[in-house]
Motif scaffolding. Structure first.
Motif, PDB file in Angstrom:
ATOM      1  N   LEU A 294      18.551  -6.227  10.189  1.00 46.25           N
ATOM      2  CA  LEU A 294      19.439  -6.492  11.316  1.00 46.25           C
ATOM      3  C   LEU A 294      19.958  -7.924  11.285  1.00 46.25           C
ATOM      4  O   LEU A 294      21.144  -8.175  11.512  1.00 46.25           O
ATOM      5  N   VAL A 295      19.065  -8.860  11.017  1.00 43.35           N
ATOM      6  CA  VAL A 295      19.468 -10.263  10.955  1.00 43.35           C
ATOM      7  C   VAL A 295      20.512 -10.465   9.860  1.00 43.35           C
ATOM      8  O   VAL A 295      21.521 -11.150  10.062  1.00 43.35           O
ATOM      9  N   SER A 296      20.286  -9.859   8.708  1.00 52.01           N
ATOM     10  CA  SER A 296      21.226 -10.013   7.597  1.00 52.01           C
ATOM     11  C   SER A 296      22.605  -9.482   7.951  1.00 52.01           C
ATOM     12  O   SER A 296      23.631 -10.055   7.564  1.00 52.01           O
ATOM     13  N   ARG A 297      22.662  -8.397   8.718  1.00 59.34           N
ATOM     14  CA  ARG A 297      23.957  -7.822   9.103  1.00 59.34           C
ATOM     15  C   ARG A 297      24.660  -8.704  10.135  1.00 59.34           C
ATOM     16  O   ARG A 297      25.868  -8.900  10.068  1.00 59.34           O
ATOM     17  N   VAL A 298      23.914  -9.220  11.101  1.00 62.96           N
ATOM     18  CA  VAL A 298      24.515 -10.105  12.095  1.00 62.96           C
ATOM     19  C   VAL A 298      25.073 -11.351  11.414  1.00 62.96           C
ATOM     20  O   VAL A 298      26.210 -11.779  11.679  1.00 62.96           O
ATOM     21  N   VAL A 299      24.289 -11.939  10.528  1.00 62.70           N
ATOM     22  CA  VAL A 299      24.706 -13.142   9.812  1.00 62.70           C
ATOM     23  C   VAL A 299      25.948 -12.866   8.968  1.00 62.70           C
ATOM     24  O   VAL A 299      26.863 -13.691   8.877  1.00 62.70           O
ATOM     25  N   ARG A 300      25.973 -11.703   8.373  1.00 68.82           N
ATOM     26  CA  ARG A 300      27.087 -11.360   7.487  1.00 68.82           C
ATOM     27  C   ARG A 300      28.373 -11.067   8.257  1.00 68.82           C
ATOM     28  O   ARG A 300      29.475 -11.446   7.825  1.00 68.82           O
ATOM     29  N   LEU A 301      28.271 -10.406   9.396  1.00 70.95           N
ATOM     30  CA  LEU A 301      29.462  -9.882  10.064  1.00 70.95           C
ATOM     31  C   LEU A 301      30.062 -10.787  11.128  1.00 70.95           C
ATOM     32  O   LEU A 301      31.281 -10.938  11.208  1.00 70.95           O
TER      33      LEU A 301
END
Length: 361
Positions: free
Chosen positions: A79-86
Motif C-alpha cells: 500500500l505504501v509503495s502504491r501511495v508513494v508511486r501514484l
C-alpha cells in the motif's frame, strides 16, 4: 530481494511508447474529433485514432510490474509503495491542470472546487464526480486492480494461489460477459480490461519461474478475450467520434502488445534494453497526467497562429520537459519522505507492554 540489475529497462521504454501513443491520439485525433481542438490532422488521424490502444499496453504492463513490485511484500508495504508511486505526481497534475483550465481554458472545460477536492482522493468515481482531466479514468481501473493484488499480499503469495486466483478471475470475467453475474460484480471483475491484468501477472510468473503448461494456456486465452473486447470497445469509440475502426488492425495491435510482453517475459528483449530507458519510464506517468486538457487548451489558444506540425512537436517536447520537472523536483524528493512517514509504526508505550504481558491477580 531484487537489485538494480533486475530492472527491466525494456519495459521502461514500452511505458513511454504507450504514453506517446495516447498523446498522439489526443492531440491529432480525439481533440479535433471531440471539439476540444481547432487543429485538424486529417491524414495523421487515420492511424493516430488507434493510439488509445496504448492504454491497453499500459494495463498489460501494469499486471506484470505491479505483481513484481508486490512479490514478497506485506500488505502495508505494498500500500505504501502504491501511495508513494501514484499520489505526488497526481496532485501536481491536478493543480497544474486546474490552474490552466481556470485561467486559459474555461471555454473548453469547467472545474469546480468540490470536483478538485474529490479528485485529490483519486476515488472520485465512487460518488460519480467528473474527472479534472479525461485521462484520470484509467487510475480508477488501476486502483481496483491494486485491490486484487492487495488481497494476494494479505493471504500470502504462492505460485499455486496466484494460478488459482488468475484462473478464478478469468472465470469471473467470462461469467460477467455471459450475464451470469449481475452487473455490479463488474466493479471488481473489470471484464473490459481484466484479461490484460491477468495476462500481465501470468507473464511475470513466466519471467520469474519459467514457462509452464498452465501459463502457456492462460495467456492465449486472455489474448482471445482481449481481442474480442477490444473490437467491441473500438466500435464504441468509433461511434463516439464518428469514425470506423478496422477489426484486423485492432486484432494485430492487441496481438502485437501480447507478443512484445511475452518476449519481455521470456527475456528475449534484454539485449535491446539500455539503462537510459529508466528515465523514459520515469517520464511516463507525469506525461500521461499532464498532457491532455493542458494540450487541448494550448491548441485552442495557438492553433490558428502557429504551424500545426511545429506546434505538435513543440507541445510534445514541452510536455516531456514538464514531466521531467515533476519527476525530478516532486517525485524523487517526496517519495522517500512519504515512504518514511507512512512506514513508521507508532511506538507502544512501555507501561502498556508490561500490563499486557503480566496478567493481574
Amino acid at each position: 530481494m531484487r537489485t538494480s540489475s533486475d530492472r527491466l529497462y525494456d519495459i521502461d521504454g514500452l511505458r513511454l511508447l504507450a504514453a506517446l501513443c495516447v498523446v498522439l491520439f489526443h492531440y491529432t485525433f480525439s481533440g479535433p474529433a471531440g471539439g476540444h481542438s481547432p487543429v485538424v490532422f486529417a491524414e495523421e488521424s487515420a492511424w493516430s485514432k488507434y493510439g488509445y490502444l496504448g492504454v491497453d499496453l499500459f494495463f498489460l504492463i501494469s499486471g506484470f510490474v505491479v505483481l513484481m513490485s508486490a512479490w514478497g511484500r506485506s500488505s502495508r508495504s505494498f500500500l505504501v509503495s502504491r501511495v508513494v508511486r501514484l499520489y505526488p505526481a497526481y496532485w501536481v497534475g491536478i493543480a497544474v491542470t486546474t490552474v490552466v483550465t481556470l485561467t486559459l481554458g474555461q471555454s473548453l472545460f469547467q472545474v469546480s472546487l468540490p470536483q478538485v477536492l474529490a479528485n485529490l482522493t483519486m476515488f472520485q468515481s465512487v460518488p460519480d464526480i467528473a474527472n479534472v482531466d479525461v485521462v484520470y479514468w484509467t487510475l480508477w481501473v488501476e486502483m481496483r486492480f491494486y485491490f486484487v493484488i492487495l488481497l494476494f499480499t494479505w493471504i500470502g503469495m504462492t505460485q499455486g494461489r496466484l494460478m488459482a486466483g488468475m484462473w478464478g478471475w478469468l472465470g469471473l470475467t467470462f461469467a460477467v460477459e455471459a450475464g451470469v453475474l449481475p452487473g455490479f460484480a463488474d466493479l471488481i471483475v473489470q471484464s473490459e480490461f481484466s484479461h490484460y491484468f491477468i495476462a500481465g501477472m501470468a507473464l511475470f510468473m513466466v519471467y520469474r519461474f519459467g514457462l509452464t503448461t498452465q501459463l502457456a494456456v492462460l495467456v492465449p486465452v486472455c489474448l482471445g478475450n482481449a481481442v474480442f473486447r477490444a473490437i467491441g470497445y473500438a466500435d464504441a469509440v468509433g461511434e463516439r467520434y464518428g469514425v470506423s475502426y478496422s477489426p484486423a488492425v485492432i486484432t494485430a495491435v492487441v496481438a502485437g502488445i501480447f507478443l512484445i510482453m511475452t518476449l519481455v517475459a521470456l527475456r528475449a528483449t534484454r539485449r535491446l534494453a539500455r539503462p537510459w530507458l529508466v528515465t523514459a519510464g520515469a517520464l511516463t506517468y507525469p506525461l500521461y497526467l499532464l498532457h491532455a486538457h493542458i494540450g487541448f487548451v494550448v491548441f485552442d489558444r495557438l492553433g490558428v497562429a502557429v504551424n500545426k506540425y511545429v506546434l505538435l512537436v513543440a507541445l510534445i517536447l514541452v510536455m516531456l520537459g514538464a514531466a521531467y520537472l515533476v519527476h525530478r523536483f516532486v517525485e524523487r524528493p517526496l517519495a522517500p519522505r512519504i515512504k518514511r512517514l507512512l512506514s513508521a509504526r507508532p511506538a507502544v508505550p512501555a507501561p502498556v507492554v508490561l500490563v499486557a504481558a503480566r496478567p493481574t491477580v
